[in-house]
Scaffold this active site. Structure first.
Site, PDB file in Angstrom:
ATOM      1  N   LYS A 183      -1.589  -2.470  -2.550  1.00 22.49           N
ATOM      2  CA  LYS A 183      -1.861  -3.360  -1.411  1.00 22.49           C
ATOM      3  C   LYS A 183      -3.158  -4.150  -1.619  1.00 22.49           C
ATOM      4  O   LYS A 183      -3.195  -5.349  -1.388  1.00 22.49           O
ATOM      5  CB  LYS A 183      -1.977  -2.553  -0.104  1.00 22.49           C
ATOM      6  CG  LYS A 183      -0.724  -1.766   0.251  1.00 22.49           C
ATOM      7  CD  LYS A 183      -0.848  -1.084   1.618  1.00 22.49           C
ATOM      8  CE  LYS A 183      -1.876   0.024   1.660  1.00 22.49           C
ATOM      9  NZ  LYS A 183      -1.506   1.217   0.874  1.00 22.49           N
ATOM     10  N   ARG A 203      -1.242   1.827  10.288  1.00 24.60           N
ATOM     11  CA  ARG A 203      -0.875   2.985   9.495  1.00 24.60           C
ATOM     12  C   ARG A 203      -0.056   3.982  10.311  1.00 24.60           C
ATOM     13  O   ARG A 203       0.405   4.975   9.776  1.00 24.60           O
ATOM     14  CB  ARG A 203      -2.146   3.713   9.066  1.00 24.60           C
ATOM     15  CG  ARG A 203      -2.717   3.285   7.725  1.00 24.60           C
ATOM     16  CD  ARG A 203      -2.273   4.197   6.643  1.00 24.60           C
ATOM     17  NE  ARG A 203      -3.213   4.563   5.602  1.00 24.60           N
ATOM     18  CZ  ARG A 203      -4.049   3.810   4.934  1.00 24.60           C
ATOM     19  NH1 ARG A 203      -4.204   2.565   5.229  1.00 24.60           N
ATOM     20  NH2 ARG A 203      -4.758   4.317   3.961  1.00 24.60           N
ATOM     21  N   ARG A 260      -7.322   5.718 -11.234  1.00 23.16           N
ATOM     22  CA  ARG A 260      -7.999   4.614 -10.562  1.00 23.16           C
ATOM     23  C   ARG A 260      -9.498   4.901 -10.426  1.00 23.16           C
ATOM     24  O   ARG A 260      -9.904   6.018 -10.198  1.00 23.16           O
ATOM     25  CB  ARG A 260      -7.385   4.450  -9.166  1.00 23.16           C
ATOM     26  CG  ARG A 260      -7.957   3.319  -8.362  1.00 23.16           C
ATOM     27  CD  ARG A 260      -6.952   2.812  -7.381  1.00 23.16           C
ATOM     28  NE  ARG A 260      -7.025   3.506  -6.097  1.00 23.16           N
ATOM     29  CZ  ARG A 260      -6.317   3.122  -5.036  1.00 23.16           C
ATOM     30  NH1 ARG A 260      -5.492   2.092  -5.111  1.00 23.16           N
ATOM     31  NH2 ARG A 260      -6.404   3.777  -3.917  1.00 23.16           N
ATOM     32  N   ARG A 273     -12.794   7.973  -6.389  1.00 24.09           N
ATOM     33  CA  ARG A 273     -13.065   8.183  -4.972  1.00 24.09           C
ATOM     34  C   ARG A 273     -12.929   9.665  -4.613  1.00 24.09           C
ATOM     35  O   ARG A 273     -12.149  10.376  -5.224  1.00 24.09           O
ATOM     36  CB  ARG A 273     -12.071   7.372  -4.138  1.00 24.09           C
ATOM     37  CG  ARG A 273     -12.512   5.951  -3.914  1.00 24.09           C
ATOM     38  CD  ARG A 273     -11.441   5.044  -3.380  1.00 24.09           C
ATOM     39  NE  ARG A 273     -10.533   5.649  -2.429  1.00 24.09           N
ATOM     40  CZ  ARG A 273      -9.498   5.005  -1.893  1.00 24.09           C
ATOM     41  NH1 ARG A 273      -9.265   3.746  -2.206  1.00 24.09           N
ATOM     42  NH2 ARG A 273      -8.705   5.604  -1.066  1.00 24.09           N
ATOM     43  N   ARG A 281      -2.597  12.666   0.915  1.00 22.47           N
ATOM     44  CA  ARG A 281      -2.446  11.273   1.378  1.00 22.47           C
ATOM     45  C   ARG A 281      -1.002  10.827   1.299  1.00 22.47           C
ATOM     46  O   ARG A 281      -0.520  10.083   2.148  1.00 22.47           O
ATOM     47  CB  ARG A 281      -3.337  10.337   0.544  1.00 22.47           C
ATOM     48  CG  ARG A 281      -4.761  10.269   1.082  1.00 22.47           C
ATOM     49  CD  ARG A 281      -5.724   9.778   0.040  1.00 22.47           C
ATOM     50  NE  ARG A 281      -5.507   8.392  -0.336  1.00 22.47           N
ATOM     51  CZ  ARG A 281      -5.804   7.892  -1.535  1.00 22.47           C
ATOM     52  NH1 ARG A 281      -6.327   8.662  -2.467  1.00 22.47           N
ATOM     53  NH2 ARG A 281      -5.604   6.619  -1.784  1.00 22.47           N
TER      54      ARG A 281
HETATM   55  P1  ADP Z   1      -5.097   4.048   0.277  1.00 25.13           P
HETATM   56  O1  ADP Z   1      -4.198   2.991   0.814  1.00 25.13           O
HETATM   57  O2  ADP Z   1      -5.258   3.970  -1.182  1.00 25.13           O
HETATM   58  O3  ADP Z   1      -4.799   5.432   0.800  1.00 25.13           O
HETATM   59  P2  ADP Z   1      -7.294   3.060   1.894  1.00 25.13           P
HETATM   60  O4  ADP Z   1      -8.479   2.542   1.188  1.00 25.13           O
HETATM   61  O5  ADP Z   1      -6.415   2.105   2.581  1.00 25.13           O
HETATM   62  O6  ADP Z   1      -6.552   3.893   0.781  1.00 25.13           O
HETATM   63  O7  ADP Z   1      -7.726   4.178   2.951  1.00 25.13           O
HETATM   64  C1  ADP Z   1      -8.549   5.274   2.611  1.00 25.13           C
HETATM   65  C2  ADP Z   1      -8.648   6.237   3.790  1.00 25.13           C
HETATM   66  O8  ADP Z   1      -9.224   5.560   4.917  1.00 25.13           O
HETATM   67  C3  ADP Z   1      -7.316   6.758   4.302  1.00 25.13           C
HETATM   68  O9  ADP Z   1      -6.872   7.887   3.568  1.00 25.13           O
HETATM   69  C4  ADP Z   1      -7.677   7.106   5.745  1.00 25.13           C
HETATM   70  O10 ADP Z   1      -8.395   8.303   5.845  1.00 25.13           O
HETATM   71  C5  ADP Z   1      -8.618   5.980   6.140  1.00 25.13           C
HETATM   72  N1  ADP Z   1      -7.893   4.824   6.752  1.00 25.13           N
HETATM   73  C6  ADP Z   1      -7.799   3.573   6.261  1.00 25.13           C
HETATM   74  N2  ADP Z   1      -7.074   2.775   7.072  1.00 25.13           N
HETATM   75  C7  ADP Z   1      -6.702   3.552   8.121  1.00 25.13           C
HETATM   76  C8  ADP Z   1      -5.925   3.322   9.292  1.00 25.13           C
HETATM   77  N3  ADP Z   1      -5.371   2.115   9.575  1.00 25.13           N
HETATM   78  N4  ADP Z   1      -5.743   4.353  10.150  1.00 25.13           N
HETATM   79  C9  ADP Z   1      -6.273   5.567   9.906  1.00 25.13           C
HETATM   80  N5  ADP Z   1      -7.009   5.860   8.824  1.00 25.13           N
HETATM   81  C10 ADP Z   1      -7.239   4.865   7.928  1.00 25.13           C
END
Ligand code: ADP
Ligand code: ZN
Length: 216
Positions: A13, A88, A127, A162, A173
């Site tokens: 994404k 999400r 990554r 990370r 996740r």
């Molecule tokens: P990825 O898509 O690779 O899991 P992100 O960088 O989008 O990673 O998100 C990392 C973390 O941030 C998620 O695992 C979650 O804990 C939090 N997060 C990000 N966006 C949201 C969201 N819209 N709602 C709830 N938690 C979020």
């Protein structure tokens, strides 16, 4: 353009969003980047979000909605936006719908990036991310290493794995994604906004989106 990017962690994404911003000046809005920035800066939001993030859990909806309501009011959203990591959950999608009605903004589509699970697992464990919160460039030790090992090409900061990219957190996740986020595919299908794309290669995705948008 005004897009939602859906897809499992590691589906690409962020990479696709960055490529799309170069097309028409639409801004990438990554809730993950915003949260990691807040954690690094040690703000109240960051303190609240950190434990959820490190575990691979979602941050509570009310924290995310607080961020996003304000974010849409920033002037850089005028040209369009690419939502990367939001919504999400179904409650977030319901809330987003209300926010957009209130602001009189119409979405073009919700793009679902489809990637096989093996590819996702491999991508996430290899990554690396730039620690500089205003950069957060993404590398891959196998397929896209930085020019100098351990250093960001763009800003020279350290690049690291990370905290939520350990094997245990990755598997958590992915479970969280299947349980809470995958239902959004049905949600946007019902809204008539869903566009499925095979996302094994990011540039193919960008071309597919470009063609689809031009056709609309
Ligand atoms: P990825 O898509 O690779 O899991 P992100 O960088 O989008 O990673 O998100 C990392 C973390 O941030 C998620 O695992 C979650 O804990 C939090 N997060 C990000 N966006 C949201 C969201 N819209 N709602 C709830 N938690 C979020
Ligand atoms: Zn950097």
């Amino acid at each position: 353009m005004r897009l939602i990017l859906l897809g499992a962690p590691g589906a690409g994404k962020g990479t696709v969003a960055k490529l799309l911003t170069q097309l028409d000046g639409s801004v990438q809005i990554s809730t993950g980047d915003i949260l990691r920035g807040a954690v690094q800066a040690g703000t109240e939001l960051g303190k609240k979000a950190k434990e959820y993030m490190d575990r691979g859990d979602l941050v509570p909806d009310d924290l995310i909605l607080g961020i996003m309501e304000k974010r849409f009011l920033e002037p850089d959203c005028q040209k369009g936006f690419l939502l990367d990591g939001f919504p999400r959950t179904i409650p977030q999608a319901d809330a987003l719908k209300k926010i957009l009605v209130k602001l009189n903004i119409k979405l073009d589509m919700a793009v679902n990036l489809e990637v096989p699970r093996e590819v996702i697992l491999d991508r996430l464990s290899t990554r690396r991310t730039c620690v500089n919160s205003s950069c957060q460039a993404i590398y891959n030790v196998k397929s896209m290493p930085p020019k100098v090992a351990g250093k960001c090409d763009k800003c020279g900061s350290e690049i690291v794995q990370r905290a939520d990219e350990t094997e245990a957190a990755i598997s958590k996740r992915l479970d969280t994604y299947n349980e809470k986020t995958a239902p959004l595919i049905g949600f946007y299908k019902k809204e008539g906004l869903l566009f499925d794309v095979n996302a094994t290669a990011s540039d193919t995705v960008v071309n597919a989106i470009k063609r689809k948008i031009d056709g609309i």
